[in-house]
Design an enzyme around this catalytic site. Structure first.
Site, short mmCIF file in Angstrom:
data_model
loop_
_atom_site.label_atom_id
_atom_site.label_comp_id
_atom_site.label_asym_id
_atom_site.label_seq_id
_atom_site.Cartn_x
_atom_site.Cartn_y
_atom_site.Cartn_z
N TYR A 184 -11.84 45.88 -47.66
CA TYR A 184 -10.73 46.30 -46.79
C TYR A 184 -10.63 47.81 -46.70
O TYR A 184 -10.30 48.36 -45.66
CB TYR A 184 -9.40 45.70 -47.28
CG TYR A 184 -8.30 45.89 -46.26
CD1 TYR A 184 -8.14 44.96 -45.23
CD2 TYR A 184 -7.46 47.01 -46.29
CE1 TYR A 184 -7.17 45.12 -44.26
CE2 TYR A 184 -6.48 47.18 -45.32
CZ TYR A 184 -6.34 46.24 -44.32
OH TYR A 184 -5.38 46.41 -43.36
N LYS A 189 -21.53 51.69 -25.29
CA LYS A 189 -22.55 52.17 -24.36
C LYS A 189 -23.66 52.88 -25.16
O LYS A 189 -24.57 52.22 -25.63
CB LYS A 189 -21.93 53.13 -23.33
CG LYS A 189 -21.05 52.44 -22.28
CD LYS A 189 -19.70 52.09 -22.82
CE LYS A 189 -18.69 51.76 -21.76
NZ LYS A 189 -17.41 51.31 -22.37
N ASP A 192 -15.10 62.88 -23.33
CA ASP A 192 -15.37 61.45 -23.36
C ASP A 192 -16.89 61.35 -23.39
O ASP A 192 -17.57 61.52 -22.38
CB ASP A 192 -14.80 60.77 -22.12
CG ASP A 192 -15.12 59.28 -22.09
OD1 ASP A 192 -16.06 58.86 -22.80
OD2 ASP A 192 -14.45 58.54 -21.36
N PHE A 230 -11.10 58.08 -15.32
CA PHE A 230 -11.59 56.76 -15.69
C PHE A 230 -10.36 55.89 -15.94
O PHE A 230 -9.34 56.37 -16.42
CB PHE A 230 -12.52 56.77 -16.91
CG PHE A 230 -13.10 55.41 -17.12
CD1 PHE A 230 -14.05 54.92 -16.24
CD2 PHE A 230 -12.64 54.57 -18.13
CE1 PHE A 230 -14.53 53.61 -16.36
CE2 PHE A 230 -13.11 53.27 -18.25
CZ PHE A 230 -14.06 52.79 -17.38
N THR A 231 -10.49 54.61 -15.59
CA THR A 231 -9.33 53.71 -15.57
C THR A 231 -8.54 53.72 -16.89
O THR A 231 -7.35 54.03 -16.90
CB THR A 231 -9.78 52.28 -15.24
OG1 THR A 231 -10.87 51.93 -16.10
CG2 THR A 231 -10.24 52.17 -13.79
N PHE A 273 -7.69 45.54 -11.41
CA PHE A 273 -9.02 44.98 -11.09
C PHE A 273 -9.43 43.87 -12.04
O PHE A 273 -10.21 43.00 -11.69
CB PHE A 273 -10.07 46.10 -11.11
CG PHE A 273 -10.02 46.94 -12.35
CD1 PHE A 273 -9.18 48.04 -12.41
CD2 PHE A 273 -10.76 46.61 -13.46
CE1 PHE A 273 -9.10 48.81 -13.57
CE2 PHE A 273 -10.69 47.36 -14.62
CZ PHE A 273 -9.85 48.46 -14.68
N ARG A 325 -15.63 49.16 -7.74
CA ARG A 325 -15.12 50.45 -8.20
C ARG A 325 -14.63 51.19 -6.96
O ARG A 325 -15.26 52.08 -6.43
CB ARG A 325 -16.22 51.27 -8.89
CG ARG A 325 -16.78 50.65 -10.16
CD ARG A 325 -15.95 50.89 -11.42
NE ARG A 325 -14.78 50.08 -11.57
CZ ARG A 325 -14.04 50.04 -12.67
NH1 ARG A 325 -14.34 50.75 -13.71
NH2 ARG A 325 -12.97 49.29 -12.73
#
Ligand code: P71
Length: 473
Positions: free
Chosen positions: A71, A257, A214, A123-124, A447, A381
């Site tokens: 943990y 990614k 990012d 970006f969303t 979306f 998009r």
């Protein structure tokens, strides 16, 4: 050009479903014409996203077997920290369950309500977390990014004049930080140049503004710098990544990614005070600071994957595959965003379906049509993704795109040929295609879960005709 084959061989396979047109019609109708709501079992080639869809290597799977599931204080955390230090150069790390977990924390830490957050295109999830923290997002990307046909080699660049104008307008102390994405997803996977990063750093230094990144697709950004920027040809991507990141105060990372994992993310930074705040928040929202909502094995897979993603041969094949698909579409006259980006081919749905208005949801419509044609799943998009502004009005983004996103190390170029053939078939009968309209609109990130129906259905119902599956279907 010599052929570039996969720099790996296949050790395990996963069968995928082949479907009939009738099955696909039933599936897309059940999904409310939203590709996010399709069942994976109904999809043949899944180009919805490159997020969390990578194939992991034998090295990653081995590392997972060695995961420490304690943990607290697990050695898997140490492995991640070591890998981030070695490959990215940041000394401090706070894991999160995925990228938006990191965005949530950093937005809460750095934004005082009422402040402004410039960034190179929205970006969303990034923008939503900035807004939830009381910030206002400002797009400071160069104009070329909003033009699908501009061939600017670094379409992700920050427009320094726009950034300066915002500083002049609101005052540097009202800017929480600037967020620079490498590459820029919504612009088409477009890179930022090293020169631009350096120039943004100079402005930030002059005004004492925090420079965040990012870094979700940082390896792909570095590969484009190697390909396109003076002085970087022949330099290893791993080295370029280190140089890029040396200019930033910290990063948010979606490991799904360019860390080649199915789940995971983190914050990395230099400032102990930011880490302390991140650790205070992560225990509330994610988990202990040494696991951040992940299993120990996930941390180990990420530690290995982030190194593998910086391999030059891997990236040359990866971006080459995206380019292969894009060039096949281009050769057939299909309008796509140029230059072809790092993770996806973006179809210009506004040009593809130029007989539809943006309010007839051309990109949503095209994504549904491509699925109907071949079972290939893509992502809208455009106007649906852009959502509504603070006054409740639909935003009308300049880019109305369908994204064919290529998972890493998953599909071959034979799959890319099937995708290209399908998109070209739909292109040839594009004039028969009619738009969609909302039947359920969800209030945030609409979306994901909104539902639609074909616009012709309304007219057909009025005339008492049976409802077709989709115009042209
Ligand atoms: C993509 C995703 C996943 C996604 C997110 C929202 C709508 C649809 C799909 C995620 C990103 C990203 C960038 C630049 C942060 C995140 C969030 N992309 N920044 O493209 O592309 O990371 O998904 O791990 O939470 O399909 P997360």
């Amino acid at each position: 050009m010599p052929a570039i084959a996969e720099p790996y061989r296949i050790k395990m396979v996963e069968p995928i479903t082949m479907t009939t047109r009738e099955q696909r019609e039933a599936a897309i109708r059940a999904a409310g014409y939203n590709t996010f709501l399709l069942r994976s079992d109904d999809v043949y080639i899944d180009l919805l996203t490159d997020s969390g869809t990578s194939a992991m290597s034998d090295r990653q799977w081995s590392a997972m077997m060695m995961g420490d599931e304690a943990y607290a204080g697990a050695r898997s955390f140490d492995h991640l920290v070591e890998s981030v230090r070695e490959n990215y150069g940041f000394p401090l790390v706070c894991p999160t369950h995925q990228g938006r977990g990191a965005e949530h924390l950093i937005s809460k830490i750095l934004i005082t309500p009422g402040q402004h957050v410039p960034g190179n295109m929205y970006f969303t999830t990034t923008r939503v977390h900035q807004e939830l923290a009381g910030g206002t997002f400002h797009d400071v990307i160069i104009d070329e990014a909003h033009d699908p046909s501009s061939r600017h080699p670094f379409k992700g660049n920050v427009d320094l004049d726009k950034f300066q104008a915002l500083i002049d307008e609101v005052g540097a102390d009202q800017i929480a930080y600037i967020n620079v994405a490498v590459t820029v997803n919504m612009a088409g996977g477009q890179p930022v140049s090293m020169a631009n990063i350096r120039a943004v750093r100079e402005i930030c230094d002059r005004y004492g503004i925090i420079l965040w990144s990012d870094a979700t697709r940082l390896a792909e950004n570095a590969w484009f710098i190697q390909e396109r920027e003076d002085g970087y040809a022949g330099r290893p991507v791993a080295e370029i990544v280190r140089e890029m990141l040396s200019h930033f105060d910290g990063i948010t990372m979606s490991g799904k990614k360019d860390c080649l994992v199915n789940i995971g993310g983190f914050l990395a930074m230099r400032d102990e005070a930011i880490l302390t705040k991140a650790r205070e928040l992560v225990v509330v929202y994610e988990g202990m600071p040494t696991y951040g909502g992940l299993a120990g094995r996930d941390l180990d897979a990420m530690a290995v994957g982030l190194r593998e993603a910086l391999d030059d041969d891997y990236l040359t094949h990866r971006i080459g595959q995206v380019r292969y698909l894009g060039e096949r579409l281009q050769a057939a006259g299909v309008p796509i965003v140029e230059p072809i980006g790092g993770h996806a081919v973006f179809i210009d749905a506004a040009a593809f379906l130029d007989h539809l208005s943006q309010d007839e949801l051309p990109a949503q419509t095209l994504a549904a049509e491509i699925f109907l044609d071949s079972g290939v799943r893509s992502m809208e998009r455009g106007i649906v993704s852009a959502g509504r502004d603070a006054d409740g009005n639909n935003r009308h983004p300049k880019l109305e795109l369908v994204r064919l996103t290529i998972p890493r190390r998953v599909y071959t170029n034979s799959h890319m040929d099937v995708v290209a053939d399908s998109v070209i078939r739909v292109f040839q009968r594009r004039r028969e295609i009619q738009g969609l309209t909302f039947v359920y609109e969800s209030p945030t990130l609409r979306f994901f879960t909104s539902r639609f129906e074909p616009l012709v259905a309304e007219a057909a119902l009025e005339e008492g005709r049976p409802e077709p599956a989709l115009a042209g279907a």
